[in-house]
Design a protein around this motif. Sequence first.
Motif, PDB file in Angstrom:
ATOM      1  N   VAL A 236      -8.608 -23.202 -12.166  1.00 64.47           N
ATOM      2  CA  VAL A 236      -8.592 -23.045 -13.623  1.00 64.47           C
ATOM      3  C   VAL A 236      -7.158 -22.857 -14.124  1.00 64.47           C
ATOM      4  O   VAL A 236      -6.758 -23.428 -15.151  1.00 64.47           O
TER       5      VAL A 236
ATOM      6  N   ILE B 241      -6.249 -16.020 -19.642  1.00 67.00           N
ATOM      7  CA  ILE B 241      -6.349 -16.619 -18.312  1.00 67.00           C
ATOM      8  C   ILE B 241      -5.149 -16.285 -17.446  1.00 67.00           C
ATOM      9  O   ILE B 241      -5.265 -16.165 -16.219  1.00 67.00           O
TER      10      ILE B 241
ATOM     11  N   ARG C  61     -12.392 -28.019 -23.573  1.00 64.49           N
ATOM     12  CA  ARG C  61     -12.951 -26.966 -22.731  1.00 64.49           C
ATOM     13  C   ARG C  61     -14.148 -26.314 -23.431  1.00 64.49           C
ATOM     14  O   ARG C  61     -13.976 -25.418 -24.263  1.00 64.49           O
TER      15      ARG C  61
ATOM     16  N   VAL D 133     -11.470 -21.104  -7.335  1.00 59.09           N
ATOM     17  CA  VAL D 133     -11.846 -21.321  -8.730  1.00 59.09           C
ATOM     18  C   VAL D 133     -10.777 -20.760  -9.666  1.00 59.09           C
ATOM     19  O   VAL D 133     -10.366 -21.416 -10.631  1.00 59.09           O
ATOM     20  N   CYS D 134     -10.327 -19.541  -9.392  1.00 57.69           N
ATOM     21  CA  CYS D 134      -9.286 -18.945 -10.234  1.00 57.69           C
ATOM     22  C   CYS D 134      -8.020 -19.788 -10.213  1.00 57.69           C
ATOM     23  O   CYS D 134      -7.398 -20.027 -11.261  1.00 57.69           O
TER      24      CYS D 134
ATOM     25  N   ARG E  77     -14.495 -21.340 -22.102  1.00 62.22           N
ATOM     26  CA  ARG E  77     -13.132 -20.830 -22.162  1.00 62.22           C
ATOM     27  C   ARG E  77     -13.061 -19.450 -21.515  1.00 62.22           C
ATOM     28  O   ARG E  77     -14.024 -18.693 -21.532  1.00 62.22           O
ATOM     29  N   CYS E  78     -11.885 -19.158 -20.966  1.00 58.38           N
ATOM     30  CA  CYS E  78     -11.629 -17.848 -20.371  1.00 58.38           C
ATOM     31  C   CYS E  78     -10.467 -17.203 -21.121  1.00 58.38           C
ATOM     32  O   CYS E  78      -9.362 -17.755 -21.144  1.00 58.38           O
TER      33      CYS E  78
ATOM     34  N   ARG F 292      -4.967 -25.417 -16.589  1.00 57.80           N
ATOM     35  CA  ARG F 292      -4.329 -24.978 -17.832  1.00 57.80           C
ATOM     36  C   ARG F 292      -2.876 -25.459 -17.908  1.00 57.80           C
ATOM     37  O   ARG F 292      -2.348 -25.697 -19.001  1.00 57.80           O
TER      38      ARG F 292
ATOM     39  N   ALA G 272      -6.903 -14.848 -14.097  1.00 57.90           N
ATOM     40  CA  ALA G 272      -6.876 -15.677 -12.890  1.00 57.90           C
ATOM     41  C   ALA G 272      -6.020 -15.069 -11.775  1.00 57.90           C
ATOM     42  O   ALA G 272      -6.480 -14.964 -10.630  1.00 57.90           O
TER      43      ALA G 272
END
Length: 258
Positions: free
Chosen positions: A173, A192, A185, A169-170, A188-189, A177, A196
């Motif tokens: 994502v 990142i 999106r 997942v990390c 949002r993270c 990006r 990540a």
Amino acid sequence: MFFAYIGFDSISTHAEEAKNPQRDVPIGILVSLTLCTLLYIAVAAVVTGMMPYTDIDIKAPIAVAFRQRAALTHSPVLGWATAIISAGGLAGMTSVLLVLFLSQARIFMAMARDGLLPGVFGTVHPRFRTPHIATMVTGVVICLVAALTPIYKLEEMVNVGTLMAFVIVCAAVLILRIQRPNVHRPFRCPIIWLVAPLGMLVNVTLMLFLPLDTWLRLVIWLLIGFVIYFGYSRRHSHLVRHLLHEIQAPRDESADAG
């Protein structure tokens, strides 16, 4: 403890059932994670204050600590506390397992809706409005695996599988990006580029403590997943069909113009 923490990602699988998922889901995950982390730290402080950490029973640390203290002090209150703690621990693990069971059926339903699994997994019961077929299939598989597999092997498989999922997942994502920076999106993270890589590093580090046979089982499961994906999912994926349509449309327009 690991079972409790992997329950947080289950909140994301139920995002469609939230009224305002963009707001409610992140709040639910982060607030729950913060509260549980503080509670774990507080419980660890209490237990290590009751007995040396080298003497803690790893199978039932809190219950054993209270039972030993009750035997030393002859306190009936601590004796009753031991029974309550044991019942609470059993209820906590059971609830986490039920939530994970529920989440797995929802994941199958979402995958079927995207064309990654046969449509039967996305069938919703006309009365109860739940993915009943996916739930029954998941339940049967869980019963068989739990009955035929040693519990410690299941624990290791859950650990390595969940940690690998977090790594993927990390990485996914981060890749999105880079490849699609302008896509919409709703979730949002922040930072990142720090979160990540750190997420991948921490999870891979934890995976290194697991035995070799657990890694071999992980590789086998990944290979099975690749077979399912390239044998069925890739050809039936709605996203792939949509992308192919977007690629083909300009070509058709160019041909018509010519």
